[in-house]
Design a protein around this motif. Structure first.
Motif, PDB file in Angstrom:
ATOM      1  N   GLY A  76       0.809  -1.212   0.000  1.00 12.10           N
ATOM      2  CA  GLY A  76       0.000   0.000   0.000  1.00 12.10           C
ATOM      3  C   GLY A  76       0.839   1.257   0.000  1.00 12.10           C
ATOM      4  O   GLY A  76       0.419   2.294   0.495  1.00 12.10           O
ATOM      5  N   SER A  77       2.065   1.169  -0.565  1.00 15.46           N
ATOM      6  CA  SER A  77       2.939   2.341  -0.571  1.00 15.46           C
ATOM      7  C   SER A  77       2.357   3.470  -1.427  1.00 15.46           C
ATOM      8  O   SER A  77       1.569   3.239  -2.335  1.00 15.46           O
ATOM      9  CB  SER A  77       4.311   1.918  -1.110  1.00 15.46           C
ATOM     10  N   ALA A  78       2.801   4.677  -1.118  1.00 12.31           N
ATOM     11  CA  ALA A  78       2.272   5.854  -1.811  1.00 12.31           C
ATOM     12  C   ALA A  78       2.863   6.017  -3.210  1.00 12.31           C
ATOM     13  O   ALA A  78       2.401   6.843  -3.970  1.00 12.31           O
ATOM     14  CB  ALA A  78       2.589   7.099  -0.988  1.00 12.31           C
ATOM     15  N   PHE A  79       3.935   5.242  -3.553  1.00 12.46           N
ATOM     16  CA  PHE A  79       4.613   5.485  -4.817  1.00 12.46           C
ATOM     17  C   PHE A  79       3.965   4.722  -5.954  1.00 12.46           C
ATOM     18  O   PHE A  79       3.963   3.504  -5.987  1.00 12.46           O
ATOM     19  CB  PHE A  79       6.089   5.116  -4.710  1.00 12.46           C
ATOM     20  N   ALA A  80       3.396   5.488  -6.874  1.00 10.40           N
ATOM     21  CA  ALA A  80       2.661   4.858  -7.966  1.00 10.40           C
ATOM     22  C   ALA A  80       3.607   4.387  -9.063  1.00 10.40           C
ATOM     23  O   ALA A  80       3.220   3.608  -9.910  1.00 10.40           O
ATOM     24  CB  ALA A  80       1.664   5.851  -8.531  1.00 10.40           C
ATOM     25  N   SER A  81       4.861   4.878  -9.064  1.00 14.22           N
ATOM     26  CA  SER A  81       5.726   4.515 -10.189  1.00 14.22           C
ATOM     27  C   SER A  81       7.119   4.139  -9.720  1.00 14.22           C
ATOM     28  O   SER A  81       7.500   4.375  -8.583  1.00 14.22           O
ATOM     29  CB  SER A  81       5.813   5.688 -11.162  1.00 14.22           C
ATOM     30  N   ASP A  82       7.859   3.586 -10.653  1.00 12.02           N
ATOM     31  CA  ASP A  82       9.232   3.165 -10.387  1.00 12.02           C
ATOM     32  C   ASP A  82      10.188   4.298 -10.747  1.00 12.02           C
ATOM     33  O   ASP A  82       9.798   5.269 -11.383  1.00 12.02           O
ATOM     34  CB  ASP A  82       9.586   1.986 -11.294  1.00 12.02           C
ATOM     35  N   VAL A  83      11.446   4.120 -10.388  1.00  7.35           N
ATOM     36  CA  VAL A  83      12.478   4.976 -10.964  1.00  7.35           C
ATOM     37  C   VAL A  83      13.304   4.114 -11.917  1.00  7.35           C
ATOM     38  O   VAL A  83      13.676   2.985 -11.585  1.00  7.35           O
ATOM     39  CB  VAL A  83      13.426   5.597  -9.905  1.00  7.35           C
ATOM     40  N   GLU A  84      13.571   4.647 -13.091  1.00  6.84           N
ATOM     41  CA  GLU A  84      14.495   3.974 -13.998  1.00  6.84           C
ATOM     42  C   GLU A  84      15.847   4.622 -13.772  1.00  6.84           C
ATOM     43  O   GLU A  84      15.989   5.848 -13.913  1.00  6.84           O
ATOM     44  CB  GLU A  84      14.072   4.136 -15.457  1.00  6.84           C
ATOM     45  N   VAL A  85      16.850   3.841 -13.409  1.00  4.16           N
ATOM     46  CA  VAL A  85      18.140   4.407 -13.014  1.00  4.16           C
ATOM     47  C   VAL A  85      19.218   4.047 -14.038  1.00  4.16           C
ATOM     48  O   VAL A  85      19.535   2.874 -14.237  1.00  4.16           O
ATOM     49  CB  VAL A  85      18.555   3.897 -11.613  1.00  4.16           C
ATOM     50  N   LEU A  86      19.766   5.071 -14.674  1.00  2.00           N
ATOM     51  CA  LEU A  86      20.867   4.858 -15.611  1.00  2.00           C
ATOM     52  C   LEU A  86      22.176   4.993 -14.825  1.00  2.00           C
ATOM     53  O   LEU A  86      22.386   5.998 -14.133  1.00  2.00           O
ATOM     54  CB  LEU A  86      20.797   5.889 -16.743  1.00  2.00           C
ATOM     55  N   GLY A 130      13.800  -0.628  -2.434  1.00  2.37           N
ATOM     56  CA  GLY A 130      12.741  -1.642  -2.472  1.00  2.37           C
ATOM     57  C   GLY A 130      12.018  -1.730  -1.137  1.00  2.37           C
ATOM     58  O   GLY A 130      10.790  -1.842  -1.075  1.00  2.37           O
ATOM     59  N   GLY A 131      12.790  -1.643  -0.056  1.00  9.83           N
ATOM     60  CA  GLY A 131      12.215  -1.705   1.288  1.00  9.83           C
ATOM     61  C   GLY A 131      11.269  -0.550   1.567  1.00  9.83           C
ATOM     62  O   GLY A 131      10.414  -0.620   2.451  1.00  9.83           O
ATOM     63  N   GLN A 132      11.443   0.524   0.811  1.00 15.47           N
ATOM     64  CA  GLN A 132      10.556   1.681   0.987  1.00 15.47           C
ATOM     65  C   GLN A 132       9.465   1.725  -0.079  1.00 15.47           C
ATOM     66  O   GLN A 132       8.776   2.723  -0.243  1.00 15.47           O
ATOM     67  CB  GLN A 132      11.363   2.981   0.902  1.00 15.47           C
ATOM     68  N   GLY A 133       9.376   0.627  -0.854  1.00 15.41           N
ATOM     69  CA  GLY A 133       8.345   0.555  -1.872  1.00 15.41           C
ATOM     70  C   GLY A 133       8.647   1.351  -3.124  1.00 15.41           C
ATOM     71  O   GLY A 133       7.752   1.669  -3.900  1.00 15.41           O
ATOM     72  N   ILE A 134       9.929   1.715  -3.327  1.00 17.65           N
ATOM     73  CA  ILE A 134      10.299   2.436  -4.547  1.00 17.65           C
ATOM     74  C   ILE A 134      10.787   1.410  -5.567  1.00 17.65           C
ATOM     75  O   ILE A 134      11.768   0.713  -5.335  1.00 17.65           O
ATOM     76  CB  ILE A 134      11.409   3.465  -4.280  1.00 17.65           C
ATOM     77  N   GLY A 135      10.089   1.323  -6.689  1.00 16.14           N
ATOM     78  CA  GLY A 135      10.441   0.337  -7.711  1.00 16.14           C
ATOM     79  C   GLY A 135      11.688   0.731  -8.485  1.00 16.14           C
ATOM     80  O   GLY A 135      11.958   1.913  -8.679  1.00 16.14           O
ATOM     81  N   TRP A 136      12.471  -0.234  -8.940  1.00 21.01           N
ATOM     82  CA  TRP A 136      13.750   0.008  -9.617  1.00 21.01           C
ATOM     83  C   TRP A 136      13.712  -0.600 -11.007  1.00 21.01           C
ATOM     84  O   TRP A 136      13.468  -1.795 -11.156  1.00 21.01           O
ATOM     85  CB  TRP A 136      14.864  -0.657  -8.801  1.00 21.01           C
TER      86      TRP A 136
END
Ligand code: GAL
Length: 412
Positions: free
Chosen positions: A18-28, A48-54
């Motif tokens: 139920g994390s607030a982040f609707a999207s991932d970050v694409e990391v170059l 990932g532990g904070q629900g931020i997609g990679w």
């Protein structure tokens, strides 16, 4: 297709938690060696532990030149990645194009101004606005020595140029490759940083920062190129094109005596379960003790229409003190903030932290030319060309010094 198949693992976790982040970050990024990937995993797991997609966008190539070429193509195609690993003047160049996201809100809320050293802020801020989140500080004036190979010479770790040459000669006599090196322009330039600094702070500053033509083409520069040629004589025949981490491996397995490389090399030694003081020694390039040529990996966030929450969360996460400790312990670098305890660092890391603080206090902290912190990329590349041509025997020392003046002048 089922929803599950459409989502990355991290995004799925975010959805479930139920994390607030609707999207991932694409990391170059260009962290593709064993040690670099291990450090990257610390970052991925933290986010990932904070629900931020990679979403991973690796572009192999030490020093990041290939990554910057890919980045330019992506931005030109209107498809900028959301987060990008970047160095020094490249950050300022992109900020000047007006395409980077503003991080002031998170920087203010987290108090970055008070904990990030001024030398780094010079690249993390543009026109007073925070546009990058610094994850570490590396430095280029290090030498990584195989302890058994050093002991076999009967000598102590070298503290001066003459002692360095004596140790390299003794290693050669012992039948190993004295100097592990990869013939790539940025690696030649990394050694050049240290050789120039080894001839004095004032010389480094006048040539690599102020670009003074008299110093660039003077007698000391001829001597610097002579020293580069001397070092070239200790490299094995297969050095051309070799990746830096393969050169580190030669020191790790005892095939070579030492490598002159930034402290990302330590990440490779640690990955191979080697211990500082027991299996390897870390020393400052002889003659540069007390001075530091630094580079700092920072993450910039490109302006995006969607996903800003995840970007800001990432910017905040990389500046978290506990994360800065965990990440830099693995990466070989030191924290980008001054308030992180050295408790979890090994002896090389503690030395790196102390050296950085001392160099800053004593006016002996300089941006690395080789890693984009002393001059813009156009000038850096011009210096690379001359250093590499000389290293490969195309120029003698006098010609190289004269060509350096021409190359820098045409790049400015
Ligand atoms: C540097 C970068 C380091 C390390 C190294 C080799 O420019 O700052 O983090 O990745 O290149 O790839």
């Amino acid at each position: 297709m089922k929803l599950k198949q459409l989502m990355t693992g991290a995004a799925m976790t975010a959805l479930i938690s139920g994390s607030a982040f609707a999207s991932d970050v694409e990391v170059l990024h260009w962290w593709t060696s064993g040690g670099e990937a291990a450090a990257l995993n610390v970052l991925k797991d933290d986010l990932g532990g904070q629900g931020i997609g990679w979403v991973d966008m690796p572009v192999a190539g030490g020093g990041g030149e290939a990554a910057m070429t890919t980045l330019r193509a992506r931005v030109t195609a209107g498809d900028a990645p959301t987060a990008v690993q970047m160095l020094g003047f490249d950050i300022i160049d992109w900020a000047s194009e007006g395409v980077l996201g503003n991080l002031n809100d998170v920087a203010t809320a987290e108090g970055w101004d008070a904990v990030v050293p001024g030398a780094l802020q010079a690249f993390s801020k543009h026109e007073g606005n925070w546009i990058a989140s610094p994850v570490n500080v590396h430095s280029t004036n290090w030498v990584w020595i195989n302890k058994a190979a050093l002991d076999a010479t009967g000598m102590a770790a070298p503290g001066s140029w003459d002692e360095l040459v004596a140790v390299l000669d003794a290693m050669k006599a012992n039948g190993i490759t004295p100097l592990a090196h990869g013939g790539q322009a940025w690696q030649d330039a990394t050694i050049f940083d240290a050789v120039v600094l080894g001839m004095g702070d004032a010389f480094y500053k006048s040539t690599m920062i102020d670009l003074d033509p008299a110093a660039l083409g003077g007698a000391d520069m001829v001597e610097a190129f002579n020293r580069m040629a001397k070092l070239r004589s200790y490299v094995d025949d297969n050095f051309s094109g070799r990746d830096w981490n393969l050169a580190s491996a030669m020191v790790i397995n005892g095939e070579a005596g030492m490598q002159m490389m930034g402290d990302w090399a330590k990440g490779e030694f640690l990955r191979a379960d080697q211990k500082p003081g027991t299996d390897f020694e870390c020393i400052r390039f002889p003659g540069t003790q007390g001075a530091v040529t630094f580079n700092s990996d920072q993450f910039v966030m490109f302006e995006v229409s969607e996903g800003r929450d995840a970007q800001l969360a990432m910017a905040k996460a990389v500046m978290d003190p506990a994360f800065q400790s965990a990440f830099n312990v693995v990466k070989g670098s030191v924290p980008a903030r001054t308030d992180v305890p050295n408790t979890d660092f090994d002896d090389c890391g503690r030395k790196g932290m102390a050296d950085l603080a001392d160099a800053g206090n004593n006016d002996r902290l300089f941006g690395s030319m080789a890693h984009g912190h002393s001059v813009p990329a156009s000038v850096k590349n011009a210096i690379y060309d001359v250093v590499t041509a000389h290293f490969n025997g195309e120029y003698d020392a006098e010609t190289a010094a004269a060509e350096l003046v021409n190359a820098v002048e045409s790049a400015m």
